[in-house]
Design an enzyme around this catalytic site. Sequence first.
Site, short mmCIF file in Angstrom:
data_model
loop_
_atom_site.label_atom_id
_atom_site.label_comp_id
_atom_site.label_asym_id
_atom_site.label_seq_id
_atom_site.Cartn_x
_atom_site.Cartn_y
_atom_site.Cartn_z
N ASP A 234 0.86 -1.17 0.00
CA ASP A 234 0.00 0.00 0.00
C ASP A 234 0.91 1.24 0.00
OD1 ASP A 234 -2.31 1.69 0.50
OD2 ASP A 234 -1.59 1.79 2.58
N ASP B 124 -0.17 5.16 0.89
CA ASP B 124 -0.40 6.14 1.97
C ASP B 124 -0.51 5.45 3.32
OD1 ASP B 124 -1.13 8.88 0.52
OD2 ASP B 124 -2.00 7.23 -0.63
N ASP C 92 -2.16 -0.28 5.88
CA ASP C 92 -2.34 0.37 7.18
C ASP C 92 -3.78 0.64 7.55
OD1 ASP C 92 -2.54 2.40 5.09
OD2 ASP C 92 -2.80 3.76 6.78
MG LIG Z 1 -3.01 3.20 3.25
#
Ligand SMILES: [Mg+2]
Length: 251
Positions: A12, A14, A192
């Site tokens: 991923d 961000d 995240d």
């Molecule tokens: Mg993310």
Amino acid sequence: MTGQTDFALFLDFDGTLVEIAPRPDAVRVEPALVPALERLRDRLGGALAIVTGRPVAVIDDFLAPARFDVAGLHGVERRVGEAVTGGRPEDHPALRARVPRLQALAADLDGVLIEDKGASVAVHWRLANPDDAGRAETVAKDIAAELAGAYRLQLGKAVGEIVPASATKGHAIRAFLENPPYAGRRAVFLGDDRTDELAFASVNEDGGVSVRVGPGETVAPKRLADPAAVRALLYAWAEGAPMEVSGLPEA
Ligand SMILES: [Mg+2]
């Protein structure tokens, strides 16, 4: 440097490779990150891809001059080598018809931002006061409900994104694994956000390893504290450290 490892790395962007910024265009890419990802990709026989909610073109800009394989818009569009699939705005007329309403909402509410990605639209309320944030979320939910079946609302950190219902990061990772250089490798996916949890579940189910970055409940068996910890791990691997995920901290 030992060459071979049996996994394919899915990252991923961000909140995983870079810290989340108040505005989506304000993230900062650490200068060492891009060359490290390139070395890591070599070590993985090419099996490294970014799997993100951002458009592929935006990831290209952030990681220039390098170009990586990317699943963008939560899997709506995917690029492997030079081959691109999906992501054309003109294939999404019902969504496009509702964009002006979202733009009017953003004009009315301080701190609400619309990120129009063509085949999906994100409503950001990180900078809004709680009342306006609530209003923005309600409108995003209403529009997603009008488009139910074809689109769904994907809620993240102070963001709601209206995305094609068929698109998920989990599908995107499975699609990568169908073809070289990914085929036959075990997926390792780092993310995240709660939007990553569905992909964690499918990666786990397929015998891969998912890694949750940061706090929060998770189905991932492993965890790293923050993007700085992710980068430290990737830099070590890029420098030739043994590529193992079994030793990472338990989630
Ligand atoms: Mg993310």
